[in-house]
Design a protein around this motif. Structure first.
Motif, PDB file in Angstrom:
ATOM      1  N   VAL A 500      11.972   0.045 -19.339  1.00 10.70           N
ATOM      2  CA  VAL A 500      10.840  -0.773 -18.881  1.00 10.70           C
ATOM      3  C   VAL A 500      11.226  -1.582 -17.652  1.00 10.70           C
ATOM      4  CG1 VAL A 500       9.393  -2.777 -19.445  1.00 10.70           C
ATOM      5  CG2 VAL A 500       9.681  -0.941 -21.119  1.00 10.70           C
ATOM      6  N   LEU A 501      12.383  -2.238 -17.712  1.00  9.43           N
ATOM      7  CA  LEU A 501      12.772  -3.147 -16.634  1.00  9.43           C
ATOM      8  C   LEU A 501      13.197  -2.405 -15.376  1.00  9.43           C
ATOM      9  CD1 LEU A 501      14.656  -5.908 -18.659  1.00  9.43           C
ATOM     10  CD2 LEU A 501      12.282  -5.870 -17.869  1.00  9.43           C
ATOM     11  N   ALA A 502      13.617  -1.156 -15.512  1.00 10.75           N
ATOM     12  CA  ALA A 502      13.929  -0.368 -14.325  1.00 10.75           C
ATOM     13  C   ALA A 502      12.722  -0.294 -13.395  1.00 10.75           C
ATOM     14  CB  ALA A 502      14.385   1.033 -14.724  1.00 10.75           C
ATOM     15  N   ASP A 503      11.544  -0.240 -13.973  1.00 16.14           N
ATOM     16  CA  ASP A 503      10.304  -0.231 -13.189  1.00 16.14           C
ATOM     17  C   ASP A 503       9.750  -1.631 -12.938  1.00 16.14           C
ATOM     18  OD1 ASP A 503       9.961   2.530 -12.749  1.00 16.14           O
ATOM     19  OD2 ASP A 503       9.076   2.803 -14.739  1.00 16.14           O
ATOM     20  N   LYS A 504       9.819  -2.484 -13.950  1.00 18.52           N
ATOM     21  CA  LYS A 504       9.092  -3.749 -13.893  1.00 18.52           C
ATOM     22  C   LYS A 504       9.852  -4.860 -13.181  1.00 18.52           C
ATOM     23  CE  LYS A 504       6.246  -6.776 -16.779  1.00 18.52           C
ATOM     24  NZ  LYS A 504       6.695  -8.058 -16.239  1.00 18.52           N
ATOM     25  N   ALA A 505      11.175  -4.786 -13.123  1.00 16.34           N
ATOM     26  CA  ALA A 505      11.973  -5.899 -12.603  1.00 16.34           C
ATOM     27  C   ALA A 505      11.522  -6.350 -11.218  1.00 16.34           C
ATOM     28  CB  ALA A 505      13.452  -5.512 -12.573  1.00 16.34           C
ATOM     29  N   GLU A 506      11.197  -5.397 -10.349  1.00 14.35           N
ATOM     30  CA  GLU A 506      10.858  -5.736  -8.960  1.00 14.35           C
ATOM     31  C   GLU A 506       9.440  -5.310  -8.584  1.00 14.35           C
ATOM     32  OE1 GLU A 506      15.012  -5.358  -6.630  1.00 14.35           O
ATOM     33  OE2 GLU A 506      14.480  -3.581  -7.815  1.00 14.35           O
ATOM     34  N   ILE A 507       8.609  -5.023  -9.593  1.00 16.23           N
ATOM     35  CA  ILE A 507       7.266  -4.517  -9.288  1.00 16.23           C
ATOM     36  C   ILE A 507       6.435  -5.556  -8.538  1.00 16.23           C
ATOM     37  CG2 ILE A 507       6.183  -5.244 -11.461  1.00 16.23           C
ATOM     38  CD1 ILE A 507       5.649  -1.856  -9.663  1.00 16.23           C
ATOM     39  N   GLY A 508       6.609  -6.838  -8.888  1.00 15.63           N
ATOM     40  CA  GLY A 508       5.855  -7.878  -8.196  1.00 15.63           C
ATOM     41  C   GLY A 508       6.233  -7.979  -6.723  1.00 15.63           C
ATOM     42  N   ILE A 509       7.522  -7.823  -6.429  1.00 12.67           N
ATOM     43  CA  ILE A 509       8.001  -7.837  -5.044  1.00 12.67           C
ATOM     44  C   ILE A 509       7.409  -6.657  -4.281  1.00 12.67           C
ATOM     45  CG2 ILE A 509      10.056  -7.624  -3.596  1.00 12.67           C
ATOM     46  CD1 ILE A 509      11.608  -9.029  -5.853  1.00 12.67           C
ATOM     47  N   ASN A 510       7.357  -5.495  -4.918  1.00 15.62           N
ATOM     48  CA  ASN A 510       6.807  -4.306  -4.280  1.00 15.62           C
ATOM     49  C   ASN A 510       5.305  -4.431  -4.045  1.00 15.62           C
ATOM     50  OD1 ASN A 510       9.381  -3.218  -4.412  1.00 15.62           O
ATOM     51  ND2 ASN A 510       8.987  -2.121  -6.328  1.00 15.62           N
ATOM     52  N   ILE A 511       4.596  -5.010  -5.004  1.00 18.17           N
ATOM     53  CA  ILE A 511       3.153  -5.227  -4.842  1.00 18.17           C
ATOM     54  C   ILE A 511       2.885  -6.132  -3.644  1.00 18.17           C
ATOM     55  CG2 ILE A 511       1.133  -6.355  -5.881  1.00 18.17           C
ATOM     56  CD1 ILE A 511       2.139  -5.350  -8.614  1.00 18.17           C
ATOM     57  N   LEU A 512       3.647  -7.214  -3.549  1.00 15.52           N
ATOM     58  CA  LEU A 512       3.451  -8.162  -2.457  1.00 15.52           C
ATOM     59  C   LEU A 512       3.745  -7.518  -1.105  1.00 15.52           C
ATOM     60  CD1 LEU A 512       2.793 -11.081  -1.615  1.00 15.52           C
ATOM     61  CD2 LEU A 512       5.222 -11.625  -1.932  1.00 15.52           C
ATOM     62  N   GLU A 513       4.806  -6.720  -1.053  1.00 11.19           N
ATOM     63  CA  GLU A 513       5.155  -6.044   0.194  1.00 11.19           C
ATOM     64  C   GLU A 513       4.048  -5.098   0.638  1.00 11.19           C
ATOM     65  OE1 GLU A 513       8.850  -3.360   1.966  1.00 11.19           O
ATOM     66  OE2 GLU A 513       8.307  -3.200  -0.150  1.00 11.19           O
ATOM     67  N   ALA A 514       3.535  -4.296  -0.291  1.00  9.50           N
ATOM     68  CA  ALA A 514       2.464  -3.354   0.045  1.00  9.50           C
ATOM     69  C   ALA A 514       1.206  -4.084   0.484  1.00  9.50           C
ATOM     70  CB  ALA A 514       2.171  -2.463  -1.161  1.00  9.50           C
ATOM     71  N   TYR A 515       0.911  -5.186  -0.153  1.00  9.18           N
ATOM     72  CA  TYR A 515      -0.287  -5.964   0.190  1.00  9.18           C
ATOM     73  C   TYR A 515      -0.151  -6.571   1.585  1.00  9.18           C
ATOM     74  CZ  TYR A 515      -3.791  -9.696  -0.006  1.00  9.18           C
ATOM     75  OH  TYR A 515      -4.839 -10.541   0.266  1.00  9.18           O
ATOM     76  N   ARG A 516       0.971  -7.197   1.874  1.00 11.30           N
ATOM     77  CA  ARG A 516       1.153  -7.853   3.178  1.00 11.30           C
ATOM     78  C   ARG A 516       1.172  -6.845   4.317  1.00 11.30           C
ATOM     79  NH1 ARG A 516       5.735 -12.493   1.710  1.00 11.30           N
ATOM     80  NH2 ARG A 516       4.253 -14.013   0.834  1.00 11.30           N
ATOM     81  N   ASN A 517       1.622  -5.630   4.037  1.00 15.19           N
ATOM     82  CA  ASN A 517       1.671  -4.594   5.073  1.00 15.19           C
ATOM     83  C   ASN A 517       0.414  -3.728   5.086  1.00 15.19           C
ATOM     84  OD1 ASN A 517       4.260  -5.425   5.839  1.00 15.19           O
ATOM     85  ND2 ASN A 517       5.254  -4.013   4.395  1.00 15.19           N
ATOM     86  N   SER A 518      -0.530  -4.083   4.214  1.00 15.32           N
ATOM     87  CA  SER A 518      -1.758  -3.271   4.080  1.00 15.32           C
ATOM     88  C   SER A 518      -1.415  -1.794   3.904  1.00 15.32           C
ATOM     89  CB  SER A 518      -2.669  -3.473   5.297  1.00 15.32           C
ATOM     90  OG  SER A 518      -3.087  -4.814   5.383  1.00 15.32           O
ATOM     91  N   ASN A 519      -0.393  -1.544   3.096  1.00 18.68           N
ATOM     92  CA  ASN A 519       0.075  -0.181   2.865  1.00 18.68           C
ATOM     93  C   ASN A 519      -0.631   0.374   1.628  1.00 18.68           C
ATOM     94  OD1 ASN A 519       1.511   2.186   2.294  1.00 18.68           O
ATOM     95  ND2 ASN A 519       3.435   1.339   3.099  1.00 18.68           N
ATOM     96  N   TYR A 520      -1.769   1.011   1.866  1.00 15.88           N
ATOM     97  CA  TYR A 520      -2.608   1.475   0.766  1.00 15.88           C
ATOM     98  C   TYR A 520      -1.941   2.609  -0.016  1.00 15.88           C
ATOM     99  CZ  TYR A 520      -6.268  -1.380   2.864  1.00 15.88           C
ATOM    100  OH  TYR A 520      -6.986  -2.441   3.366  1.00 15.88           O
ATOM    101  N   GLU A 521      -1.216   3.464   0.670  1.00 11.52           N
ATOM    102  CA  GLU A 521      -0.560   4.563  -0.022  1.00 11.52           C
ATOM    103  C   GLU A 521       0.536   4.045  -0.960  1.00 11.52           C
ATOM    104  OE1 GLU A 521      -1.571   7.723  -0.076  1.00 11.52           O
ATOM    105  OE2 GLU A 521      -3.234   6.883   1.099  1.00 11.52           O
ATOM    106  N   GLN A 522       1.290   3.063  -0.472  1.00 13.13           N
ATOM    107  CA  GLN A 522       2.313   2.462  -1.336  1.00 13.13           C
ATOM    108  C   GLN A 522       1.663   1.806  -2.542  1.00 13.13           C
ATOM    109  OE1 GLN A 522       4.722  -0.597   0.483  1.00 13.13           O
ATOM    110  NE2 GLN A 522       6.053  -0.830  -1.298  1.00 13.13           N
ATOM    111  N   MET A 523       0.528   1.142  -2.320  1.00 13.60           N
ATOM    112  CA  MET A 523      -0.147   0.462  -3.427  1.00 13.60           C
ATOM    113  C   MET A 523      -0.680   1.466  -4.446  1.00 13.60           C
ATOM    114  SD  MET A 523      -0.507  -2.757  -4.242  1.00 13.60           S
ATOM    115  CE  MET A 523      -0.997  -4.010  -3.050  1.00 13.60           C
ATOM    116  N   LYS A 524      -1.157   2.617  -3.973  1.00 11.88           N
ATOM    117  CA  LYS A 524      -1.622   3.652  -4.905  1.00 11.88           C
ATOM    118  C   LYS A 524      -0.456   4.174  -5.743  1.00 11.88           C
ATOM    119  CE  LYS A 524      -5.456   5.199  -1.993  1.00 11.88           C
ATOM    120  NZ  LYS A 524      -5.973   6.298  -1.124  1.00 11.88           N
ATOM    121  N   SER A 525       0.697   4.309  -5.115  1.00  9.90           N
ATOM    122  CA  SER A 525       1.891   4.738  -5.845  1.00  9.90           C
ATOM    123  C   SER A 525       2.288   3.689  -6.887  1.00  9.90           C
ATOM    124  CB  SER A 525       3.032   4.979  -4.856  1.00  9.90           C
ATOM    125  OG  SER A 525       4.222   5.298  -5.531  1.00  9.90           O
TER     126      SER A 525
END
Length: 626
Positions: A500-525
């Protein structure tokens, strides 16, 4: 293997029958002969000229010696082993008050393990989880033990040469007991009783009778630790301010008058007397001794000094010397660190135990036990404490102890590989955390429960590559599960947590990065990853539930269920918020517009991800329940 025990067997016959399956032996007059001698002196396990020999002073010594005999008989034809007990009491305190109430069967399993290790005392810590018939709301819906259940545990323990000692509270730590209306007239604060109130002592007499009746021992632990707000609630309103040491002494005198009437021998936690020891203490005379009038005010109780925080032997030695100023040596209570969060903190448990027990031997402390607390929900299965119980056991019978010896003995007594267990500490002792996790970072708990969109701890873990760390732990625990079949369920649980934590540990950081960069493909992933996290969290919940219901009463699991449910429903809402943004129905995700700060709560640690094992401060910056 068939064995024939002859000689002084009357005190160990019942226990032998209970342990025969665990030892994988059959009792038969046709079996391999072992001469048994009940005598003073060290315990001895030997095999010479086709006959075994076991000498013991106390029944518990016999069961440890038998384990030694069987362990060596597997590989060596002839041997002669002796051990000298370093303590007159060495035991375990099992917390049955923080959601998890072990079943009678689970207590019996623990007693068997203790007997094989040679641990001779078990305390069940019950704040309100024992039946007091005069107060039906005491322990209501909390899984409280009945008198018959406790009596059954005591009988089982006695057959194995183990003394069971009731361990309750008679002043503080009674929040769950005092929350009902019946207690309104005799509580000082939410969790402390009202000193000098007659109804308080009526209540306590009922509690002391109920807690002691099932047990044959006359010893009883009556608590009284951490009452920092003593006299500052209703007592202050009624009587004005009074020094807490004076209040403690007067209350303790009243409680001891009850235990005297009941023929009980009480012990208390000693921490509320620590102000007596300070260098500038007003309670000392010019010679540095505790003033005579203060000493005369402390009733005849045994003091239990608890400390499982320091790794310096001299700290414990000084504290033992301070306690001796009160007229006697204390009992020592160490800790297995089963309360760090979701996983055991073995690094800190070993470091503090080694220092403390070396000091015990140096200062002549004769009675020790290890605490298995379950703070904030008892999320770590108590069975995970087994390697630390082995550490305490080896220190109990040897002056000097190596981890290699503990590991060797755990193979036999614990039916597991010590090194595999030690890897469990890596769930919290992650990159960014000091060696042995001495600051009690509970990384795995924080990262499991924290919100993926709000991410209160994201800035604390940024740059630590924790997703990769947990991904590397998955095969480690998978291998441990295969190589420790007796512990398959435990390692399976932690394998799933790592997954679980392999995916969840940094998911919030990844969400924020995709949002700030308006990276829709990353957000879909990321949405696909969120689906995987959601499925894996639900599987983790089910694996945890299996372990819980195999070991504990059902009461209390509802708390853990709600916590897992919170993760699952929040993931659902996070996906909803992201989807709304991806499809253009909202132009901003407000939660992601906030500037991220490091978590800076009162429990924040210097080097770790987070301290303070408190669920409601992990999941929200809002007001969780008020």
């Amino acid at each position: 293997m068939q064995l024939y025990f002859k000689g002084d067997t009357s005190s160990i016959t019942d226990g032998l029958k209970l342990l025969s399956n665990r030892f994988n032996i059959q009792l038969s007059t046709d079996g391999y002969p072992i001469q048994v001698r009940n005598q003073q002196g060290p315990l001895r396990a030997a095999n010479k000229s086709g006959q075994g020999e076991i000498s013991f002073e106390k029944p518990i010594h016999f069961f440890r010696a038998l384990g030694l005999w069987l362990e060596h008989f597997q590989t060596i034809t002839e041997f002669d082993l002796t051990e000298n007990p370093q303590f007159t009491m060495s035991g375990v305190m099992l917390d049955a008050s923080r959601n998890a109430v072990p079943t009678v069967n689970e207590v019996e399993k623990l007693l068997q393990q203790m007997a094989v290790m040679g641990l001779d005392t078990l305390m069940l810590y019950t704040e309100d989880t024992y039946e007091v018939k005069e107060y039906p709301y005491f322990g209501y819906m909390r899984g409280r033990y009945t008198l018959e259940e406790l009596r059954a545990c005591d009988q089982y323990a006695a057959n194995l040469g183990i003394e069971m000692i009731p361990c309750i509270q008679t002043l503080g730590h009674l929040r769950e007991a005092l929350k009902w209306n019946y207690a309104q007239s005799f509580k000082d604060t939410d969790d402390i009783l009202l000193v000098d109130e007659p109804k308080t002592y009526e209540f306590l007499e009922s509690c002391l009778r109920a807690a002691s009746e099932p047990f044959r021992t006359k010893r009883i632990h009556i608590g009284m630790d951490e009452t920092f707000q003593l006299g500052l609630g209703k007592y202050l309103e009624k009587h004005g301010f009074e020094n807490h040491v004076d209040l403690m002494n007067r209350h303790l005198q009243k409680v001891v008058s009850i235990t005297d009437r009941l023929g009980l021998k009480p012990m208390i936690w000693s921490d509320m007397y620590f102000p007596l020891f300070a260098e500038n203490s007003p309670y000392k005379d010019d010679s540095g001794s505790i003033r005579k009038d203060i000493l005369e005010g402390i009733p005849d109780v045994e003091l239990v000094y608890w400390n499982y925080y320091r790794s310096e032997q001299e700290v414990y030695e000084q504290d033992f010397q301070n306690h001796k100023l009160l007229g006697s040596s204390p009992i020592f209570a160490g800790g297995a660190w089963t309360w760090n969060g979701l996983a055991p903190n073995y690094g800190k448990a070993i470091a503090t135990t080694e220092a403390a027990l070396a000091a015990c031997k140096q200062e002549g402390i004769k009675e020790i036990f290890v605490t298995l607390w379950g703070d904030n929900g008892a999320e770590t299965p108590f069975a995970a404490a087994s390697p630390i119980l082995q550490l305490f056991a080896e220190h109990t019978y040897q002056k000097e102890v190596s981890i290699e010896k503990v590991s060797e003995r755990f193979e036999f007594c614990g039916d597991g590989h010590f090194t595999d267990f030690m890897n469990l500490k890596l769930l919290d002792e992650t990159p960014g955390v000091m060696k042995d996790n001495m600051n009690s970072s509970m990384t795995s708990k924080v990262l499991l429960y924290q919100d993926s969109l709000i991410g209160l701890y994201d800035e604390n873990v940024r740059g630590l590559a924790l997703g990769e760390h947990y991904q590397q732990l998955v095969p480690v625990f998978e291998k441990a599960k295969q190589e420790n079949p007796a512990w398959e369920g435990l390692f399976d649980l932690y394998e799933q947590l790592a997954r679980v934590l392999a995916d969840k540990a940094e998911i919030g950081i990844n969400i924020l990065e995709a949002y700030r960069n308006s990276n829709y493909e990353q957000m879909k992933s990321i949405l696909i990853t969120m689906d995987r996290i959601q499925a894996n969290v639900d599987l983790l919940r089910k694996k945890h539930r299996d372990i819980w219901f195999a070991a504990y009463k059902p009461f209390g699991w509802e708390v853990i269920d709600i916590r897992y449910g919170g993760i699952l429903t929040r993931i659902d809402s996070v996906k909803y918020r992201i989807q709304e943004w991806l499809e253009g129905r909202i132009s901003r995700i407000e939660e992601l517009e906030e500037i991220r700060l490091r978590h800076d709560g009162p429990w924040e640690m210097v080097d770790g991800v987070a301290g303070g094992n408190v669920y409601h401060r992990i999941v929200t910056a809002g007001n969780f329940s008020l």
